[in-house]
Scaffold this active site. Structure first.
Site, PDB file in Angstrom:
ATOM      1  N   LYS A 102      47.958  29.215  45.063  1.00 19.05           N
ATOM      2  CA  LYS A 102      47.088  30.424  45.196  1.00 19.05           C
ATOM      3  C   LYS A 102      47.842  31.555  46.083  1.00 19.05           C
ATOM      4  CE  LYS A 102      43.948  27.600  46.919  1.00 19.05           C
ATOM      5  NZ  LYS A 102      42.774  28.009  46.089  1.00 19.05           N
ATOM      6  N   ARG A 103      47.229  32.817  46.194  1.00 17.60           N
ATOM      7  CA  ARG A 103      47.926  33.739  46.861  1.00 17.60           C
ATOM      8  C   ARG A 103      47.837  33.275  48.419  1.00 17.60           C
ATOM      9  NH1 ARG A 103      48.969  38.964  45.026  1.00 17.60           N
ATOM     10  NH2 ARG A 103      49.474  39.393  47.231  1.00 17.60           N
ATOM     11  N   HIS A 105      33.650  40.693  44.454  1.00 15.75           N
ATOM     12  CA  HIS A 105      34.565  39.502  44.574  1.00 15.75           C
ATOM     13  C   HIS A 105      34.980  39.025  46.116  1.00 15.75           C
ATOM     14  CE1 HIS A 105      35.440  39.355  40.212  1.00 15.75           C
ATOM     15  NE2 HIS A 105      35.236  40.640  40.117  1.00 15.75           N
ATOM     16  N   THR A 136      39.040  29.738  41.279  1.00 14.11           N
ATOM     17  CA  THR A 136      39.164  29.725  39.866  1.00 14.11           C
ATOM     18  C   THR A 136      40.134  28.485  39.974  1.00 14.11           C
ATOM     19  OG1 THR A 136      40.358  31.658  39.844  1.00 14.11           O
ATOM     20  CG2 THR A 136      38.009  31.518  39.006  1.00 14.11           C
TER      21      THR A 136
HETATM   22  C1  26V Z   1      41.288  44.105  46.781  1.00 12.27           C
HETATM   23  C2  26V Z   1      42.324  45.074  47.082  1.00 12.27           C
HETATM   24  C3  26V Z   1      42.025  45.695  48.230  1.00 12.27           C
HETATM   25  C4  26V Z   1      42.769  47.240  48.078  1.00 12.27           C
HETATM   26  C5  26V Z   1      44.391  46.777  47.543  1.00 12.27           C
HETATM   27  C6  26V Z   1      44.560  46.007  46.526  1.00 12.27           C
HETATM   28  C7  26V Z   1      43.479  45.144  46.053  1.00 12.27           C
HETATM   29  C8  26V Z   1      43.552  44.125  45.070  1.00 12.27           C
HETATM   30  C9  26V Z   1      42.684  43.238  44.915  1.00 12.27           C
HETATM   31  C10 26V Z   1      41.833  43.222  45.789  1.00 12.27           C
HETATM   32  C11 26V Z   1      40.777  42.262  45.205  1.00 12.27           C
HETATM   33  C12 26V Z   1      40.265  41.161  46.169  1.00 12.27           C
HETATM   34  C13 26V Z   1      39.331  40.301  45.779  1.00 12.27           C
HETATM   35  C14 26V Z   1      39.608  39.159  45.092  1.00 12.27           C
HETATM   36  O1  26V Z   1      40.808  39.060  44.521  1.00 12.27           O
HETATM   37  N1  26V Z   1      38.767  38.184  45.089  1.00 12.27           N
HETATM   38  C15 26V Z   1      38.836  37.099  44.531  1.00 12.27           C
HETATM   39  O2  26V Z   1      38.128  37.007  43.144  1.00 12.27           O
HETATM   40  C16 26V Z   1      38.218  35.826  42.454  1.00 12.27           C
HETATM   41  C17 26V Z   1      37.353  36.032  41.191  1.00 12.27           C
HETATM   42  O3  26V Z   1      36.131  36.155  41.432  1.00 12.27           O
HETATM   43  C18 26V Z   1      37.562  34.523  43.355  1.00 12.27           C
HETATM   44  O4  26V Z   1      37.735  33.469  42.661  1.00 12.27           O
HETATM   45  C19 26V Z   1      38.306  34.298  44.505  1.00 12.27           C
HETATM   46  O5  26V Z   1      37.535  33.614  45.434  1.00 12.27           O
HETATM   47  C20 26V Z   1      38.254  35.960  45.188  1.00 12.27           C
HETATM   48  O6  26V Z   1      39.149  35.687  46.561  1.00 12.27           O
END
Ligand code: 26V
Length: 817
Positions: free
Chosen positions: A544-545, A356, A652
């Site tokens: 968004k975040r 992701h 999204t």
């Molecule tokens: C990463 C981490 C790293 C460790 C600490 C906690 C934590 C929590 C969440 C994440 C996930 C980051 C990746 C993410 O959210 N990606 C997003 O995914 C969406 C669904 O596929 C996509 O639409 C977004 O563009 C993308 O940034």
């Protein structure tokens, strides 16, 4: 219409629930008590379908997908459940007759915010689509005591407040102690030789009892009810005198604490890996419990564990659940007695991985010391996976030390989770076409070259049931009145709206509905922020975040630039614009939090300046979350999707805006590329560098933002206002860090990493096109309707069908009632 729904039964159920739960008559109940009573009444309606669905799965011995995810950003359940049992009108009427307003009742429910942002909400949309399409599926996650923090804005700053979402109970959940499992941490591994066979035994460990809570996931109008299973942790032995007597006092207390801390809180980081021990505990906790349960369930019906993959597929939502790979190996090797090769074949045919993000700071790398101490047996297995993977690399690239170094799962004292996920999965997918191409040809190039057959794209999608049918009832009814209601379960039907795009009456109706939704949001903003906004202004929205790559900073710098123009020329001809922001910053992300302060400071100055005649308003909506997102998308005219090209894997919210007839103002990044492809570049406002250009600059050391600062006086003026106290008279240095991030090259990092100044002019010009376009209301309405008409591709129903066809190979099930 729900044929089986009986008003009188429902009324009685609500009244009885209030009596039984609260010892009150219905007229004495608080709104929150009424909410709970109604929720239990709805649960009553679906419980038989929930049971019947699982009976059918058993009978047909179906293959099931386990969607393994640290996050499920579900939002509120009641309204969505009522929609999916097709009883919205009936229940609304029934409650009306009882003197209650369904909207008010729905508002009593706290959001289930067990996720950060895109990744968690995607998981929630996928569950909705899986149930609606009738596919056997479990969501597996963690029952965090505290979800995503609530955001308060105090003096312009974000303050995080704990989200105690379970404090009044959760009417829809059911505790399932019969499926509890033990999960072990720490200790050491002992080899026991039994009859010439080595057995690996973990000793001296601490353990917790994982207890699942099931939540119903209701398919739309099809009697299918799937399950979201979230795990709670309980101490294995309640603190008792027994252990005290045996001198295990310390251990008993520790295990009690372990259980309490493990599920205490969701890590509120999005895209930033921190390497915290508790986070790895959370990962192994819910994965071990879920994998154990899946194996046990399989064995209830089948004797040959070698064929596990014929009935089970694990989809890993990012690398967070990657310990599922060595955990499944452990169970197959140590408990089921398979050989390594047999266990490896089962595991690699069961697991599939979704990536992701390409943001390097999000990649999970666990220090060996931590990993092996917490999961000693799992670490042994990871070492063996790595050893064999290295052999494979050497066979393919003899003598190539570079490859070995770059692709090793264990390297430099760390375990690289993404590499393990790729090595052990039969499928690796990105979440939008551009993202997948970047994975294949940049970030994961070596892996793609070695095993191209694993790589595939699954462009994300969203559920139209929540984000149009529930969130925007006026527009949903309008669409249905024009083209019928097939779009609810088959979104591409919405294409038929194209016929109405040029129809003046339809354009007028559309704009009128948008206006009603803007009024609704304006009321929300007034109640929650105390700011008056003009519903006739353009609602220009970025929600968004908060992250630097998403460039909320570029947005607010542009507002500052516009304001300067207005100050110089108060009669400037422009359509009034309301810039709306909503964003949570990770609690430790300083620059992101300072950006929130900047937005609020700019809002304070501009909103209180009478001289500009309300031509610009700036609103920061506090505590952006699923429930208020539904109001926001419905009211948006312009959808800001302005990430630095190549950085946003998909996005999204871009799709949710499109579905609600907002026009995209964006870069050619993530799924924006495909949105533009569907709707046509004429019906969007595209600007900025391409991903190739960005990547090119990055590979060549960046660019010189100082050149822009020196040559563009208007940009220079905006930047100077960051450090001359224009928006912070009491503390002119307040925004120095932001100024520095754009201009000052410190020895380590480049200035303006996200090309804000580089894209600024192009962005400003795109905004001018928006202003010009909005003057022609007929054109705007047409473009908005065409956006809706061409959003069919972006339903998560389509995404799920692609996962099923290419990866999961599930069969649809029908449930008769
Ligand atoms: C990463 C981490 C790293 C460790 C600490 C906690 C934590 C929590 C969440 C994440 C996930 C980051 C990746 C993410 O959210 N990606 C997003 O995914 C969406 C669904 O596929 C996509 O639409 C977004 O563009 C993308 O940034």
């Amino acid at each position: 219409m729900n044929k089986g729904f009986d008003k009188e039964t429902f009324k009685r159920s609500v009244v009885d629930n209030v009596k039984n739960m609260f010892r009150r008559t219905i007229d004495e109940a608080t709104p929150h008590q009424v909410f709970q009573a109604v929720a239990y009444a709805v649960k009553d309606v679906i419980i038989d379908e929930w049971i019947a669905t699982h009976k059918e799965y058993e009978k047909k011995d179906v293959k099931t997908v386990y969607y393994l995810s640290m996050e499920f950003l579900m939002g509120r359940a009641l309204g969505n459940n009522i929609i999916n049992i097709c009883a919205r009108d009936e229940i609304k009427e029934t409650l009306d007759e009882m003197g209650f307003d369904l909207d008010v009742i729905e508002d009593q429910e706290p959001d289930a915010a067990l996720g950060n942002g895109g990744l968690g909400r995607l998981a929630a949309c996928f569950l909705d689509s899986l149930a609606t399409l009738g596919y056997p599926a479990y969501g597996c996650g963690i029952r965090y005591r505290y979800g995503m923090f609530k955001q308060k804005i105090e003096n312009g700053y974000q303050v995080e407040v704990p989200d105690n979402w379970l404090k009044d109970g959760n009417p829809f959940e059911i505790r399932r102690p019969e499926y509890a499992a033990e999960v072990k941490f720490g200790g050491f591994v002992r080899i026991e030789n039994q009859g010439g066979v080595n057995h690996f035994v973990q000793d001296g460990y601490q353990s917790v009892r994982a207890v699942p809570y099931d939540l119903p996931v209701i398919g739309y109008g099809n009697n299918v009810v799937n399950t979201l299973r979230i795990w709670d942790a309980e101490p294995i032995n309640t603190f008792n005198l027994d252990s005290f007597d045996r001198g295990d006092y310390q251990k008993a207390v520790e295990q009690e604490n372990l259980a309490k801390t493990i599920v205490e809180v969701l890590y509120p980081n999005d895209n930033h890996y921190a390497g915290k021990e508790l986070r790895l505990k959370q990962q192994y906790f819910f994965i071990s419990a879920s994998v154990q349960r899946a194996v046990r369930k399989y064995k209830e019906k089948h004797d040959d564990i070698r064929k596990f993959y014929e009935k089970v597929v694990f989809q890993l939502n990012d690398t967070h659940p990657t310990v599922a790979i060595p955990e499944l190996m452990r169970i197959l090797l140590d408990e089921e007695g398979l050989t390594w090769d047999e266990a490896w074949e089962v595991t690699t045919k069961t697991c599939a991985y979704t990536n992701h993000t390409i943001m390097s700071e999000a990649l999970e790398k666990w220090p060996i010391e931590l990993f092996s101490r917490l999961l000693p047996r799992i670490y042994q297995i990871v070492e063996e996976i790595n050893r064999r993977f290295q052999n494979q690399i050497q066979t393919m690239y003899p003598g190539n030390q570079e490859k070995l170094r770059k692709m090793s799962i264990i390297y430099d004292g760390q375990v690289k989770m993404a590499y393990m996920a790729i090595a052990a999965s039969f499928s690796v997918n990105g979440v939008a076409r551009l993202h997948t191409e970047i994975l294949k040809h940049q970030e994961l190039k070596d892996f793609y070259e070695m095993m191209p057959e694993k790589f595939n794209n699954k462009t994300n999608g969203i559920t139209q049931r929540r984000f149009l049918l529930h969130g925007n009832p006026l527009l949903a009814d309008w669409v249905t009145s024009k083209i019928g209601d097939e779009w609810i379960t088959d979104l591409p039907h919405i294409k038929k709206l194209e016929l109405f795009a040029e129809d003046e009456k339809c354009q007028f109706e559309f704009m009128n509905i948008k206006y009603q939704n803007k009024l609704r949001l304006a009321r929300y903003i007034k109640e929650n922020n105390g700011i008056d906004v003009d519903p006739r202004s353009i609602f220009d929205v970025q929600v968004k975040r908060l992250h630097e790559y998403k460039r909320q900073l570029m947005n607010i710098l542009h507002v500052m630039y516009l304001y300067n123009q207005l100050k110089d020329n108060p009669d400037m001809d422009m359509i009034p614009r309301t810039f709306i922001f909503g964003a949570k910053a990770a609690a430790g992300y300083k620059r992101a939090k300072l950006t929130i302060k900047l937005i609020n400071s700019v809002a304070d100055v501009i909103n209180n300046d009478k001289s500009i005649n309300g031509k610009i308003k700036v609103v920061f909506i506090e505590d952006y979350r699923v429930s208020n997102a539904e109001l926001i998308f419905a009211a948006a005219d312009v959808s800001e999707q302005i990430s630095t090209a190549s950085k946003e894997a998909s996005g999204t919210s871009n799709m949710k805006f499109m579905l609600n007839g907002a026009l995209t103002l964006g870069t050619m990044d993530g799924a924006n590329v495909e949105i533009v492809e569907e709707v046509g570049a004429d019906n969007a406002f595209i600007f900025g560098m391409s991903s190739d250009e960005v990547i090119n600059y990055e590979n060549n050391g960046g660019y010189y933002p100082m050149d822009i600062f020196n040559n563009d006086q208007e940009i220079r003026r905006v930047l100077m206002q960051l450090i001359n106290g224009y928006y912070a008279p009491d503390n002119p240095e307040l925004f120095r860090d932001i100024y520095n991030s754009l201009l000052n090259t410190k020895s380590s990092d480049r200035a303006d990493t996200y090309f804000i100044l580089k894209d600024f002019r192009s962005y400003a010009e795109a905004h001018q096109r928006v202003d010009k376009a909005y003057r022609d209301q007929a054109w705007w309405a047409k473009a908005a309707i065409l956006n809706m008409a061409n959003c069919g591709k972006f339903t998560s129903d389509r995404t799920i069908e692609e996962y099923v066809k290419d990866i999961w190979h599930l069969k649809k099930v029908t449930v008769e009632m």
